[in-house]
Design an enzyme around this catalytic site. Structure first.
Site, short mmCIF file in Angstrom:
data_model
loop_
_atom_site.label_atom_id
_atom_site.label_comp_id
_atom_site.label_asym_id
_atom_site.label_seq_id
_atom_site.Cartn_x
_atom_site.Cartn_y
_atom_site.Cartn_z
N ARG A 187 -31.43 -17.97 8.20
CA ARG A 187 -30.59 -17.32 7.21
C ARG A 187 -29.10 -17.51 7.51
O ARG A 187 -28.26 -17.21 6.66
CB ARG A 187 -30.91 -15.82 7.19
CG ARG A 187 -32.34 -15.53 6.77
CD ARG A 187 -32.81 -14.16 7.23
NE ARG A 187 -32.11 -13.06 6.59
CZ ARG A 187 -32.56 -12.39 5.52
NH1 ARG A 187 -33.72 -12.72 4.99
NH2 ARG A 187 -31.87 -11.40 5.01
N LYS B 275 -40.28 8.22 8.34
CA LYS B 275 -41.05 7.16 8.98
C LYS B 275 -42.01 7.77 9.99
O LYS B 275 -41.63 8.62 10.80
CB LYS B 275 -40.10 6.19 9.67
CG LYS B 275 -40.73 4.90 10.18
CD LYS B 275 -39.64 3.96 10.66
CE LYS B 275 -40.22 2.61 11.09
NZ LYS B 275 -39.15 1.66 11.48
N GLU C 207 -27.56 -11.37 9.31
CA GLU C 207 -27.51 -12.47 10.27
C GLU C 207 -26.26 -13.34 10.08
O GLU C 207 -25.68 -13.82 11.07
CB GLU C 207 -28.76 -13.34 10.14
CG GLU C 207 -30.04 -12.68 10.64
CD GLU C 207 -30.71 -11.83 9.57
OE1 GLU C 207 -31.78 -11.25 9.85
OE2 GLU C 207 -30.16 -11.73 8.45
#
Length: 635
Positions: free
Chosen positions: A394, A281, A366
């Site tokens: 969610r 990244k 979640e």
């Protein structure tokens, strides 16, 4: 410039190895220049340059479908599919920060809610096969962070059972989601990255699997060789192959030739294959690589040479929450915090630094976060679950059935609530107040400024027998708006004797309503402006104020359908109050990306349009109101 000659993926086929490496370098330079001017997701895209090039050279988009999970790693894909004007990225009239079907036939999923790409890929691949289109393939690119989501594993369970599914899963493994990826899966992928030995892999299996009651030991025995040969145990792809997935890798995610070789093998296999690519990244940009916080996951406008912000903004809502959480944690040892791979974005990193044993980052999960919090509450703690407002959708079932049904004292802190603007339709947090209206016993606060955020957060954490919610928007916190007085928990911000209209301001819409009150004076009208502070449940004092006015106008930057305004109107009628209520909010549409102020203006939620609506409503109703009682006082 090679990049300027690329108008679509097929243009890549004419480039040799040296040209591809030059193109990769050009793309990184382009991204650094472009994203530094507009802001956006920089680090993730710098990491997938070679991977995206290889995918588009091996597969034939759009005939072959490419799905990115999450979509913030799709900028390179946009560049290779003819979208090279990044001058208005994430701004009005410019490119979305995520894939968008309205932009290109190469985009399928506006995938900014993580862990869904494998389910999309499964469905699309099955559809192609059922239609007899057996020459079409699906590529699902999923990050190691998104693989922490349970939905991804539900999909893997089904994908692996279908040995002829034309689906290639590319795991973009950079060890990070927003920040470093955490959890058992992350530990396993680290093993895949670094270990080839038998003993270390078995040690990982023992430590990880024995944490699973009942079945853990049996699974470990299987890995030890009772079911599989020693050859499979030595190769650490065992976890995926045990599911029935063909595994290729790990592959250097910055070696285009190696990636193409693996992807071609996967394409030709004739069934589901997982290609494990190791990427970095922030690749190629030193400021990102040295940023250990999140590798420039998302940036505002920055100096491209140094990576430093060009202009400082005011104090963010998130920062106010972060500081107050830290103070509360020092006062109350029972307070703990949970988040779903968003420790830094929601401001829990300061709490975590001071009290690492009291903060739990569960990954992109979640549902688990919410139910785990219910368990923490049962165990005598007060958990604070902090996520973006859009992501609480969610876990609605867990809020309803695990927290509310069991009267769990859990506080939900919803960052980026309301209209967020630049992140696009899926990131606007406009649904929470409507969705949560139906949860029995739930209490919801919408602070208007820093002072009320601090105050209402503490009030929420004092509730031990029901879920509480504190929501606030994205961006800089406004100046404090002092109350003239507090009436039954409701803050009165502005009042006139014999006021014509009651303006109910939800949270940060207080400034708009105060502006409206000033504007309608020019029309010979007057208003009372109140902030309910707690919009759920509706305070009796607020209903009394409704009774005393000719007209009520509610202003919220949440969904109008089932919103605060409709709840006030419903409860007023329930107690015999006939005062008309005009509820102004967000209509049931998906909002395009753009500036928050512009979007609110388009929705009629600015001072000018609200003033016009108030004046028109009062003028229209005045003949019916003269000589009539202000409201029906039946109780």
């Amino acid at each position: 410039m090679l990049l300027e000659t690329i108008r679509g993926p097929r243009d890549l086929s004419r480039l040799d190895g040296a040209q591809l490496r030059d193109l990769a370098s050009e793309i990184r330079s382009f991204l650094i220049r472009a994203v530094s001017r507009t802001g956006g997701h920089l680090g993730p895209n710098l990491g997938v340059v070679e991977l995206t090039l290889a995918i588009h050279r091996v597969f034939d988009s759009p005939r072959d479908t490419v799905v990115f999970d999450t979509g913030h790693q799709s900028y390179v894909h946009k560049l290779l599919t003819g979208r090279q004007d990044f001058t208005k990225l994430r701004q009005d009239g410019g490119l979305s920060g995520y894939p968008s079907r309205t932009e290109s036939e190469h985009d399928v999923v506006e995938n900014s809610h993580a862990s869904t790409a494998l389910s999309w890929g499964d469905g699309v691949a099955r559809a192609y096969r059922l239609r007899g289109e057996r020459d079409r393939h699906v590529v699902a690119v999923i990050g190691d962070g998104a693989l922490t989501g349970g939905m991804a594993w539900e999909a893997l369970n089904n994908i692996a059972a279908d040995t002829t599914l034309p689906l290639v899963i590319v795991v973009n493994d950079n060890e990070r989601s927003y920040a470093a990826t955490t959890g058992g899966l992350a530990n396993h992928l680290a093993t895949l990255r670094t270990t080839r030995g038998y003993e270390r892999f078995l040690n990982w299996g023992k430590q990880t699997l024995f944490r699973t009651p009942v079945v853990g030991g049996a699974v470990y025995d299987t890995l030890h060789g009772m079911k599989k040969g020693l050859k499979d145990i030595v190769a650490p792809q065992g976890m995926f192959e045990d599911l029935g997935l063909k595994y290729l890798g790990p592959v250097d995610g910055h070696d285009i030739e190696a990636l193409e070789h693996a992807l071609r093998r996967a394409r030709e296999f004739g069934g589901p294959v997982l290609v494990h690519a190791l990427t970095q990244k922030g690749r190629g940009y030193e400021p990102a690589l040295t940023d250990e916080v999140d590798r420039f996951h998302a940036v505002g406008v920055i100096d491209p040479e140094t990576g430093t912000p060009v202009a400082s903004s005011g104090t963010a809502w998130t920062s106010v929450f972060a500081d107050e959480m830290l103070r509360v944690a020092g006062e109350r040892p029972d307070v703990v915090a949970t988040t779903a791979s968003m420790l830094i974005p929601v401001g829990l990193h300061r709490f975590a630094a001071a009290y690492p044993d009291r903060v739990f980052d569960v990954g992109i999960a979640e549902q688990h976060a919410v139910t785990s919090a219910a368990g923490l509450a049962f165990g005598g703690l007060h958990p604070v679950v902090a996520v973006y407002a859009t992501f609480l959708n969610r876990a609605f079932d867990q809020v309803l059935m695990d927290c509310a049904l069991h009267r769990a004292g859990v506080t939900f802190v919803l960052d980026r609530a309301g209209v967020t603007g630049t992140d696009g339709p899926s990131h606007n947090g406009v649904w929470d107040m409507s969705v949560l209206q139906v949860v029995p016993g739930l209490r919801l606060a919408a602070p208007r400024d820093a002072s009320t955020l601090r105050e209402e957060l503490r009030e929420a954490m004092d509730v031990g027998n029901a879920p509480t919610v504190v929501r606030f928007p994205k961006g800089s916190v406004p100046d404090d708006v002092p109350a003239l007085r507090r009436e039954g928990g409701v803050d009165v911000l502005h009042e006139n004797p014999d006021a014509d209209v009651l303006l109910v301001a939800v949270g940060p819409m207080s400034a708009v309503c105060l502006d409206v009150a000033a504007r309608i004076r020019a029309h010979g009208m007057s208003a009372t402006v109140v902030d309910p502070r707690w919009v759920l449940p509706i305070a009796p004092a607020l209903l009394d104020l409704v009774r005393r006015h000719r007209l009520v106008v509610t202003v919220e930057d949440g969904a109008r359908v089932g919103g605060v305004g409709s709840r006030i109107a419903q409860e007023a009628l329930d107690v015999g109050i006939a005062t008309p209520v005009i509820d102004l909010g967000v209509p049931p549409v998906f909002l395009d990306h753009g500036d928050r102020g512009r979007i609110l203006a388009e929705l009629g939620l600015n001072a000018q349009d609200v003033t016009r609506r108030v004046v028109e409503e009062l003028a229209r109703r005045e003949p019916d109101l003269e000589g009539a009682p202000v409201a029906d006082d039946r109780s």
